[in-house]
Design a protein around this motif. Structure first.
Motif, PDB file in Angstrom:
ATOM      1  N   ASP B 361       0.834  -1.207   0.000  1.00 49.54           N
ATOM      2  CA  ASP B 361       0.000   0.000   0.000  1.00 49.54           C
ATOM      3  C   ASP B 361       0.865   1.253   0.000  1.00 49.54           C
ATOM      4  O   ASP B 361       0.612   2.207  -0.718  1.00 49.54           O
ATOM      5  N   TRP B 362       1.912   1.189   0.826  1.00 51.36           N
ATOM      6  CA  TRP B 362       2.833   2.315   0.898  1.00 51.36           C
ATOM      7  C   TRP B 362       3.479   2.542  -0.467  1.00 51.36           C
ATOM      8  O   TRP B 362       3.644   3.665  -0.926  1.00 51.36           O
ATOM      9  N   ARG B 364       2.268   1.757  -3.426  1.00 53.77           N
ATOM     10  CA  ARG B 364       1.299   2.359  -4.358  1.00 53.77           C
ATOM     11  C   ARG B 364       1.209   3.857  -4.099  1.00 53.77           C
ATOM     12  O   ARG B 364       1.190   4.662  -5.033  1.00 53.77           O
ATOM     13  N   ASP B 365       1.169   4.198  -2.819  1.00 51.32           N
ATOM     14  CA  ASP B 365       1.085   5.615  -2.448  1.00 51.32           C
ATOM     15  C   ASP B 365       2.240   6.412  -3.031  1.00 51.32           C
ATOM     16  O   ASP B 365       2.055   7.474  -3.609  1.00 51.32           O
ATOM     17  N   ILE B 366       3.423   5.873  -2.822  1.00 53.50           N
ATOM     18  CA  ILE B 366       4.599   6.666  -3.190  1.00 53.50           C
ATOM     19  C   ILE B 366       4.717   6.811  -4.704  1.00 53.50           C
ATOM     20  O   ILE B 366       5.250   7.793  -5.209  1.00 53.50           O
ATOM     21  N   THR B 368       2.187   7.215  -6.727  1.00 51.30           N
ATOM     22  CA  THR B 368       1.222   8.211  -7.208  1.00 51.30           C
ATOM     23  C   THR B 368       1.356   9.571  -6.532  1.00 51.30           C
ATOM     24  O   THR B 368       1.015  10.584  -7.128  1.00 51.30           O
ATOM     25  N   GLN B 369       1.859   9.581  -5.291  1.00 51.08           N
ATOM     26  CA  GLN B 369       1.748  10.825  -4.518  1.00 51.08           C
ATOM     27  C   GLN B 369       2.443  12.017  -5.170  1.00 51.08           C
ATOM     28  O   GLN B 369       2.027  13.156  -5.011  1.00 51.08           O
ATOM     29  N   SER B 372      -0.026  13.934  -7.131  1.00 49.37           N
ATOM     30  CA  SER B 372      -1.298  14.307  -6.518  1.00 49.37           C
ATOM     31  C   SER B 372      -1.349  15.819  -6.318  1.00 49.37           C
ATOM     32  O   SER B 372      -0.331  16.512  -6.395  1.00 49.37           O
ATOM     33  N   GLN B 406      -0.628   6.175 -12.215  1.00 48.78           N
ATOM     34  CA  GLN B 406      -1.846   5.594 -11.653  1.00 48.78           C
ATOM     35  C   GLN B 406      -1.976   4.135 -12.075  1.00 48.78           C
ATOM     36  O   GLN B 406      -2.217   3.237 -11.269  1.00 48.78           O
ATOM     37  N   ALA B 409       0.642   1.882 -10.461  1.00 47.27           N
ATOM     38  CA  ALA B 409       0.363   1.665  -9.042  1.00 47.27           C
ATOM     39  C   ALA B 409      -0.719   0.608  -8.867  1.00 47.27           C
ATOM     40  O   ALA B 409      -0.608  -0.270  -8.008  1.00 47.27           O
TER      41      ALA B 409
END
Lengths: 85, 889
Positions: B361-362, B364-366, B368-369, B372, B406, B409
């Motif tokens: 999860d982390w 995927r976050d990194i 895309t972030q 954002s 996106q 991720a």
């Protein structure tokens, strides 16, 4: 020249010559086991080194040397006697 | 990162030998006869230098010998060969050839020793081999014995004198030997005589030293490059081989057509030249082969030799990925173990992270972030540059862009690796060349900062020997978890505060940190509460709360109290500060100059904090904190002390200018008078010398005595000037504060600025060189007076006279030359030491052994003491133990 002249003093008593002894076979075995080392990986000393001649060390034997040390008082090292020329 | 495990094998021995002509032909994929490379359509010519059977360089093409492609299938390339029309001598082996010819008979090829001599030597040789000793001396002796003989002991032929004409021709009794003749001679030497010529029959025959066939290296060794213009540019080796083939062909044609001997010989010489330069283009005695542009060609020997050669630049040293280099600049607000990395660099360098079920999860976050909306308002958000997918043994590197982020991720799988951009807190190795000691490369925590320079705390300048006049430094990002752990344990800055050179700190307060502490703690400085709190705000909520002293309508905190906030409660120390004047009668605990420091239970009760307290090398407080509370506490102390000191010095204000060197007119007069007196004294000395009334010192000539006396007087004069100037320069003067506290400069510097510069010297003597019997045309010949021999009576502030300026430059030049010579010489010494000691290490059992297992010392340093942890070289600090025990009672 002086080469043939017999030495008229005891070199072992000179302050710059550290204390040397020959290890017995038993001690030699212990030493090699302690350091997990083969004889030829030890530091060497020639059999015609004045000290070797004096104490009668023969090639293959190990000589124990006890030196004076500034930091550790006494430093012990070992040398394998090897054949000269 | 994935590592493929391979079978590791120990190399038993390496043998170097000669290639026999047969061997060259056997390994050859094709004979090369055409001096051309590509035809008009751009295809390689068969049996040319770029024949596809020699391997291929363009990706996608298949090699005609092994059918593999370059790169992926790893076609290594294949050798070809050129059959030489006439034999040619190999330059690299000319000395061995000469020795062979000198020690053998031309008629029968036997060694020029009697049977008995020969047997003796062979027996001795065996003896040497058994003992594993070098036989170089013995073989040399054998050759000298051979050279001595005048007649062959076997066939009785007179022995000719063999001479070597550099670089490749030999003469017997002055008559030139052609390579063919040399080869015939060498062929005659029987195998049984070879050991005495230092040739191992299993690997070489002497006649192989004369080339009859030349191996052509694969195209992969000499790739041609296509320029943007579509033009092809060939490698230097290819150019040289073209020359060889062309001449070889002409030689062949001329010889076959029965051309005159002279022409054939000329062509033969030319072939010899081309092959010699092909092997080594820096052979002395022949002009180096040049490119059309005039640049000497880089041929075989040049590829290997020297600093830019294969060994030193590609095998002993390599270029690395995941590294950055830029200019450095200071930032006092960083901790000593941090490093400020510019955003641009942080976005380029990456750390690999394996995707697991725990961090997916982390991850995927990194990915895309970065793209954002929230990240727009932030200065720096780490993203992901690449992801590496591994499916069925195929590795694919996918670049992450704003468009596909996106998508990537969402499709992220466990087991892939993401290459994440730098984040705050990553560990990196920071380095400045020359890397002279281990503190030249330390691990720092990354802090991402704006602008384009690396930033770090000023306290780490000394270990790197860095300043900010344009220095650049390198950063290496750690890629694996083991490496990270190792760096953190061994290489972090705080682990290297103590130097292994003498067991003291080499990181500590410098310059303004010391001045700041001095201002804070000198005498009983009373600081109003609000100001004190302002200063203390620099260290945030760290440290103890200082005591506020209330007086009627004035409450204050003492500077000593503020400084004490940083001291641990169990700190008890007493020592002399740097400001100590070494008075004749030391009133130690009650020093009137505030130069005796007493710290009781973490409270600075008296004394001034200066270089001897917090400086590198001699900071007593620093030293004690590191010993008692560990490296981490030491780091924290340095961080806080520097912050506090900077805060204090900025609050109080601190500036220096030329009027800090102002001294009253009265003092100037005194100095001038002193100098005048000294001049007079020197004049009298010179006069006494000229009249022969000077008495020589024991062991000195009259001239030497005079020089010594004068040097003594000039030295005294400078000290006098310094003393008078110093009397008028008090501690209300910033320059003096810096000098006295040890922050920067010395009182000598100040007295040279305000009083008198003093005698200039070259090689420790007054200046004598220049014109005949005088230093400059401004003086009379034979003038031995002070100003004629380099005494500078002016001060830097008042300015130097032209002659003084000239002498001063001479003295200054000596210093520059000295440093230049010293660095180059010590650099070479260091290189040799490193090469000799690089594989010596301390084993687990405390012995020192080298890579071969040989014991060097039975206990490291005879006492097993780690100098880093020693107390200035001693294993235990007896005095400390005694005081501790005493106080315990």
């Amino acid at each position: 020249m002086a080469t043939e002249k017999k030495q008229n003093f005891d070199i072992m008593n000179h302050e710059l010559v550290p204390f040397h002894t020959i290890l017995s076979d038993h001690e030699k075995g212990e030493l090699l086991k302690k350091y997990h080392v083969e004889t030829n990986n030890l530091p060497k000393i020639l059999d015609n080194d004045p000290v070797s001649v004096f104490i009668g060390a023969k090639p293959g034997q190990i000589v124990k040397i006890v030196r004076k040390s500034n930091t550790a008082k006494e430093a012990i090292s070992y040398r394998l006697v090897i054949e000269s020329e | 990162m994935e590592r493929t495990r391979s079978v590791t094998k120990k190399i038993g021995s390496i043998e170097f030998s000669l290639l026999s002509p047969n061997e060259v032909r056997r390994m050859s994929a094709t004979k090369v006869i055409t001096a051309d490379t590509y035809d008009d359509d751009g295809f390689p010519i068969a049996m040319g230098l770029m024949d596809p059977r020699l391997g291929v360089v363009e990706p996608g093409l298949r090699c005609k010998t092994c059918g593999q492609r370059v790169g992926k299938d790893k076609c290594p390339g294949h050798f070809g060969h050129i059959d030489l029309a006439m034999p040619v001598i190999h330059v690299g082996l000319i000395k061995t050839i000469r020795n062979c010819l000198r020690s053998t008979c031309r008629e029968c090829g036997r060694i020029l020793l009697t049977e008995k001599q020969k047997d003796d030597y062979l027996a001795e040789l065996k003896h040497y081999e058994r003992d594993g000793r070098s036989n170089a001396g013995l073989l040399k002796q054998a050759i000298t014995d051979c050279v001595k003989s005048e007649k062959c002991p076997r066939c009785g032929r007179e022995v000719g004198k063999i001479e070597l004409d550099k670089p490749t021709s030999l003469r017997e009794n002055g008559k030139k030997l052609t390579p063919s003749e040399v080869r015939e001679w060498l062929e005659k030497i029987p195998d049984e005589d070879l050991p005495l010529l230092d040739i191992n029959r299993k690997t070489a025959r002497p006649e192989w030293m004369v080339l009859t066939v030349l191996p052509v290296p694969p195209v992969t060794v000499r790739p041609s490059v296509t320029l943007q213009s579509g033009e092809r540019s060939e490698d230097d080796l290819t150019h040289k081989l073209v020359d060889v083939i062309r001449i070889n062909q002409r030689l062949q044609e001329n010889r076959d057509a029965g051309a005159p001997q002279l022409i054939v010989e000329d062509l033969w010489e030319l072939l010899q030249y081309h092959i010699t330069t092909y092997l080594d283009n820096q052979t002395s005695g022949i002009p180096p082969a040049r490119h059309r542009s005039g640049r000497p060609l880089k041929t075989l020997a040049q590829r290997l030799k020297g600093k830019e050669g294969r060994f030193r630049s590609n095998l002993s040293g390599k270029r690395v990925n995941f590294s950055a280099r830029t200019v450095i600049s200071p930032d006092p607000n960083l901790s000593i173990n941090e490093i400020g990395v510019p955003i641009q660099i942080a976005e380029e360098l990456t750390v690999p992270v394996r995707v697991t079920s725990h961090n997916i999860d982390w991850c995927r976050d990194i990915i895309t972030q970065k793209y954002s909306i929230e990240s727009l308002s932030k200065a720096y958000v780490p993203g992901v540059n690449y992801i590496i997918k591994e499916t069925e043994g195929m590795r694919r590197r996918i670049k992450v862009t704003e468009k596909n982020a996106q998508d990537i991720a969402e499709k992220l799988q466990i087991g892939s690796i993401i290459e994440r951009q730098l984040m705050e807190g990553d560990i990196a190795l920071f380095n400045r060349q020359p890397s002279l000691h281990r503190m030249s490369m330390m691990a720092h925590r990354i802090k991402v900062v704006p602008h384009k320079t690396f930033r770090f705390n000023l306290c780490v300048c000394p270990p790197y020997n860095a300043d900010f006049d344009g220095d650049e430094m390198n950063l290496h990002i750690i890629q694996g978890e083991e490496a990270k752990a190792e760096a953190e344990l061994l290489m972090k800055v705080q682990e290297n505060i103590l130097s292994p050179r003498f067991g003291g700190a080499i990181i500590g307060g410098i310059h303004d940190h010391i001045s700041g502490c001095f201002l804070l703690t000198h005498k009983q400085r009373k600081i109003p509460v609000e100001n004190a709190l302002h200063i203390l705000s620099a260290i945030g909520d760290e440290g103890k709360n200082p005591k506020i002293i209330e007086e009627e309508n004035f409450s204050y905190i003492t500077g000593k109290e503020i400084f004490s906030a940083l001291l641990p409660d169990d700190l008890n120390l007493e020592y002399k500060a740097k400001t100590c004047l070494n008075c004749e009668l030391c009133q130690a605990p009650k020093c009137p100059h505030n130069a005796y420091v007493i710290i009781k239970n973490g409270k600075l009760t008296q004394g001034t904090i200066d270089e001897n307290s917090i400086g590198a090398f001699k900071g007593r407080i620093l030293d004690r904190i590191i010993r008692d509370h560990g490296m981490d506490a030491g780091r924290e102390f340095i961080d806080n002390v520097t912050k506090l000191a900077i805060s204090a010095i900025t609050f109080f204000g601190f500036t220096t200018s030329i009027d800090d060197e102002d001294i009253p007119e009265e003092a100037k007069r005194q100095i001038a008078k002193g100098i005048e007196k000294a001049m007079e004294k020197i004049e009298n000395l010179v006069k006494a010398y000229e009249d022969g009334q000077l008495e020589s010192l024991p062991g000195r000539s009259l001239e030497e005595t005079l020089e010594m006396e004068i040097m003594r007087v000039t030295g005294k004069t400078r000290d006098m000037a310094g003393e008078i100037a110093g009397r008028h320069l008090g501690l209300n003067n910033s320059a003096v504060i810096m000098a006295k506290s040890g922050a920067r400069g010395s009182m000598l510097n100040l007295s040279q600025m305000s009083g008198c510069v003093g005698q200039q010297a070259v090689r420790g003597e007054r200046i004598h060189r220049g014109y005949q019997y005088r230093t400059l045309p401004h003086f009379k010949q034979g003038d031995l007076g002070a100003s004629a021999k380099g005494f500078v009576a002016s001060s830097y502030k008042s300015g130097l006279s032209p002659t003084e300026y000239f002498f001063h430059s001479m003295g200054g030049r000596e210093g520059l030359v000295d440093t230049a010579v010293r660095t180059s010489r010590s650099g070479y010494m260091q290189r040799r030491l490193i090469n000799a000691l690089e594989d010596v290490k301390v084993e687990n059992d405390g012995t020192v052994r080298h890579a071969g297992g040989q014991i060097i010392q039975f206990i490291y340093g005879e006492d097993g003491i780690d100098p880093t942890r020693s107390i200035s070289g001693n294993a235990v600090d007896i005095n400390r133990i005694i005081t501790d025990v005493k106080e315990g009672i």
